[in-house]
Design a protein around this motif. Structure first.
Motif, mmCIF file in Angstrom:
data_model
loop_
_atom_site.group_PDB
_atom_site.id
_atom_site.type_symbol
_atom_site.label_atom_id
_atom_site.label_comp_id
_atom_site.label_asym_id
_atom_site.label_seq_id
_atom_site.Cartn_x
_atom_site.Cartn_y
_atom_site.Cartn_z
ATOM 1 N N VAL A 70 0.839 -1.209 0.000
ATOM 2 C CA VAL A 70 0.000 0.000 0.000
ATOM 3 C C VAL A 70 0.868 1.251 0.000
ATOM 4 C CG1 VAL A 70 -1.766 1.292 1.265
ATOM 5 C CG2 VAL A 70 -1.930 -1.194 1.097
ATOM 6 N N ALA A 71 1.971 1.227 0.734
ATOM 7 C CA ALA A 71 2.886 2.379 0.740
ATOM 8 C C ALA A 71 3.434 2.637 -0.660
ATOM 9 C CB ALA A 71 4.036 2.139 1.718
ATOM 10 N N GLY A 72 3.817 1.565 -1.364
ATOM 11 C CA GLY A 72 4.312 1.711 -2.734
ATOM 12 C C GLY A 72 3.264 2.288 -3.669
ATOM 13 N N LEU A 73 2.024 1.835 -3.525
ATOM 14 C CA LEU A 73 0.934 2.369 -4.356
ATOM 15 C C LEU A 73 0.732 3.854 -4.100
ATOM 16 C CD1 LEU A 73 -1.632 -0.563 -3.935
ATOM 17 C CD2 LEU A 73 -0.486 0.095 -6.063
ATOM 18 N N VAL A 74 0.740 4.241 -2.827
ATOM 19 C CA VAL A 74 0.532 5.653 -2.473
ATOM 20 C C VAL A 74 1.675 6.522 -3.002
ATOM 21 C CG1 VAL A 74 0.422 7.277 -0.539
ATOM 22 C CG2 VAL A 74 -0.895 5.156 -0.455
ATOM 23 N N ILE A 75 2.899 6.043 -2.867
ATOM 24 C CA ILE A 75 4.063 6.843 -3.273
ATOM 25 C C ILE A 75 4.163 6.989 -4.784
ATOM 26 C CG2 ILE A 75 6.600 6.863 -3.336
ATOM 27 C CD1 ILE A 75 6.486 5.512 -0.529
ATOM 28 N N PHE A 76 3.976 5.894 -5.517
ATOM 29 C CA PHE A 76 4.271 5.904 -6.949
ATOM 30 C C PHE A 76 3.075 6.161 -7.861
ATOM 31 C CE2 PHE A 76 7.638 3.153 -5.112
ATOM 32 C CZ PHE A 76 8.720 3.960 -5.427
#
Length: 197
Positions: A70-76
């Motif tokens: 989820v962190a990767g989705l939010v960041i990228f």
């Protein structure tokens, strides 16, 4: 036949969780990619975190993988300032942990868990999470204003503390655990209302 049904149901429930994560994030943050592509990517990645979910040794690790995904989705996948992304990331993680906490709390005696009872509980709690997200989406679309960076940082404290509370191994009774989870949900809903009024 039963194994096939369980597999299909597990894929459906995992995909549903991926869909509501995508719906929440795309409701509050500005996408860099096409919405269909994001929903597909989100559902596939959330399904990935469900692999070997029945293994007791991997359950905690998969929780952390969910956090990273989820962190990767939010960041990228989104535009916007980091504090705003952090706030909504924490809120999605809180909803995920709230769902899991309530699910565990409704299973009072693990030795007597009936498969159908577990599925009905999971679906009911997932539907509750979806209703909350739809409600927040509607409220946001009719009352949206911008917040300053420091306000997002301050507002992030509430979901962060709620996540810590849900992850800490408190020895609550079944009744206490349910009410703690619901209480945290109410506090967080009131907190997110501040971002839209």
């Amino acid at each position: 036949m039963k194994e096939l049904f369980i597999l299909i149901l597990a894929i459906f429930l995992g995909a549903l969780q991926g869909w509501y994560v995508a719906f929440y994030l795309s409701s509050f943050l500005e996408l860099k990619i096409k919405k269909v592509s994001f929903y597909t990517l989100c559902i596939l990645l959330i399904l990935f975190t469900k692999i070997s979910i029945n293994s007791q040794n991997l359950r905690l690790n998969l929780t952390y993988i969910f956090f990273i995904v989820v962190a990767g989705l939010v960041i990228f996948c989104f535009y916007g300032p980091a504090p705003k992304k952090m706030y909504h990331y924490l809120y999605v993680i809180f909803l995920f942990l709230f769902q899991n906490s309530l699910l565990v709390a409704t299973q009072s005696d693990p030795s007597n868990i009936v498969f159908l009872q577990f599925i009905l509980s999971y679906i009911s709690i997932t539907v509750l999470s979806l209703i909350i997200i739809f409600f927040l989406h509607y409220f946001k679309s009719t009352n949206e204003i911008g917040l300053a960076t420091k306000e997002y940082i301050m507002l992030s404290i509430t979901p962060l503390l709620s996540i810590g509370t849900l992850m800490y191994p408190f020895h609550f009774s079944q009744f206490e655990s349910i009410w703690v989870s619901i209480g945290l949900l109410i506090v967080n809903i009131m907190n997110i209302f501040y971002t839209t009024i």
